[in-house]
Motif scaffolding. Sequence first.
Motif, short mmCIF file in Angstrom:
data_model
loop_
_atom_site.label_atom_id
_atom_site.label_comp_id
_atom_site.label_asym_id
_atom_site.label_seq_id
_atom_site.Cartn_x
_atom_site.Cartn_y
_atom_site.Cartn_z
N LEU A 151 0.88 -1.16 0.00
CA LEU A 151 0.00 0.00 0.00
C LEU A 151 0.92 1.21 0.00
N SER A 152 0.86 2.01 -1.04
CA SER A 152 1.84 3.06 -1.24
C SER A 152 1.39 4.40 -0.66
N ALA A 153 2.33 5.07 -0.02
CA ALA A 153 2.07 6.43 0.47
C ALA A 153 2.46 7.47 -0.58
N ARG A 154 2.93 7.02 -1.73
CA ARG A 154 3.42 7.95 -2.76
C ARG A 154 2.29 8.43 -3.67
N LYS A 155 2.34 9.71 -3.97
CA LYS A 155 1.36 10.32 -4.87
C LYS A 155 1.28 9.56 -6.18
N GLY A 156 0.07 9.35 -6.67
CA GLY A 156 -0.12 8.62 -7.92
C GLY A 156 -0.21 7.13 -7.69
N HIS A 157 0.84 6.55 -7.17
CA HIS A 157 0.84 5.11 -6.90
C HIS A 157 -0.26 4.74 -5.89
N SER A 158 -0.60 5.67 -5.03
CA SER A 158 -1.58 5.38 -3.97
C SER A 158 -3.02 5.34 -4.47
N LEU A 159 -3.24 5.70 -5.72
CA LEU A 159 -4.61 5.78 -6.24
C LEU A 159 -5.35 4.45 -6.21
N THR A 160 -4.61 3.35 -6.29
CA THR A 160 -5.25 2.03 -6.31
C THR A 160 -5.10 1.28 -4.99
N ASN A 161 -4.71 1.98 -3.93
CA ASN A 161 -4.57 1.31 -2.63
C ASN A 161 -5.86 0.61 -2.21
N GLY A 162 -7.01 1.24 -2.46
CA GLY A 162 -8.28 0.64 -2.07
C GLY A 162 -8.52 -0.69 -2.76
N HIS A 163 -8.23 -0.74 -4.04
CA HIS A 163 -8.39 -1.98 -4.81
C HIS A 163 -7.45 -3.06 -4.29
N VAL A 164 -6.18 -2.69 -4.05
CA VAL A 164 -5.19 -3.65 -3.56
C VAL A 164 -5.61 -4.19 -2.19
N ALA A 165 -6.01 -3.29 -1.30
CA ALA A 165 -6.39 -3.69 0.05
C ALA A 165 -7.62 -4.60 0.04
N LYS A 166 -8.56 -4.29 -0.82
CA LYS A 166 -9.79 -5.09 -0.90
C LYS A 166 -9.48 -6.53 -1.29
N LEU A 167 -8.69 -6.71 -2.35
CA LEU A 167 -8.39 -8.07 -2.81
C LEU A 167 -7.43 -8.79 -1.85
N ALA A 168 -6.48 -8.05 -1.31
CA ALA A 168 -5.55 -8.66 -0.36
C ALA A 168 -6.30 -9.16 0.87
N SER A 169 -7.25 -8.38 1.34
CA SER A 169 -8.05 -8.79 2.50
C SER A 169 -8.92 -9.99 2.17
N LYS A 170 -9.46 -10.00 0.98
CA LYS A 170 -10.34 -11.10 0.55
C LYS A 170 -9.61 -12.44 0.53
N PHE A 171 -8.37 -12.43 0.06
CA PHE A 171 -7.65 -13.69 -0.14
C PHE A 171 -6.53 -13.92 0.89
N GLY A 172 -6.37 -13.00 1.83
CA GLY A 172 -5.40 -13.21 2.89
C GLY A 172 -3.97 -12.91 2.52
N ALA A 173 -3.74 -11.98 1.59
CA ALA A 173 -2.38 -11.61 1.22
C ALA A 173 -1.81 -10.64 2.26
N ASN A 174 -0.53 -10.75 2.50
CA ASN A 174 0.15 -9.84 3.41
C ASN A 174 0.38 -8.49 2.76
N MET A 175 0.20 -7.43 3.54
CA MET A 175 0.40 -6.06 3.04
C MET A 175 1.36 -5.30 3.92
N LEU A 176 2.02 -4.30 3.31
CA LEU A 176 2.88 -3.36 4.01
C LEU A 176 2.58 -1.96 3.50
N VAL A 177 2.72 -0.97 4.37
CA VAL A 177 2.66 0.42 3.93
C VAL A 177 4.09 0.91 3.76
#
Length: 225
Positions: A151-177
Amino acid sequence: MMKLGNRYEFHTHTLLSDGELLISEHVRRAENLGYEVISITDHADVTNIDEILSKIGEFIKSEGQYYKIKVLPGVELTHVPPQMINELAEYSKAKGAKIVVVHGETIVEPVALKTNLYAVKSKYVDILAHPGLITEEEVKLAVENNVYLELSARKGHSLTNGHVAKLASKFGANMLVDTDAHSPDDFISQEFAYKVALASGLNSEQAYKVVSLNPLNFIKKILDL
């Protein structure tokens, strides 16, 4: 709010690629902010992996002992042909990289299609950075191969954080900020990292895990503890 602990940062850049600071300046800035660990992961392809890891290794050997913060050597494989990711990741590990990040399919850069797929298929890749519109298949492979999703704190790259977090949570993938820091202004506090996780759609318990527990588990993974 739960005690968040110290900040661990696994994706940053120095003058070895397109960052603004010498390694010493970069590390000192992070140390001054109370970071526990920082990884130098400058942009790399086949032309500069050796140079990056040699320079970081030289810094750690000669200057690292004078800092309280732990410095980890790494690379971010950036815009390389997807079919070369596993080979270059393995080579980077052999050359001393503790962390191999792959520059994922962010929607704000023309990253080659299938970069995400080849990254999560590799046992030598540790983090898939800003993976953009990652697919369910790719998230499942990340789980299978224990590749952490950023999950990126960088401008631009962060635009899809919601999508990444949603799928990662659904399937149990590990995330880092991570910050993808290129300048001193890019460094963030642990409290801000927690807000980034919350803004990605995670609840408080999930956000706490991402910023406070996952970094500790990630350290154990890469250092084989």
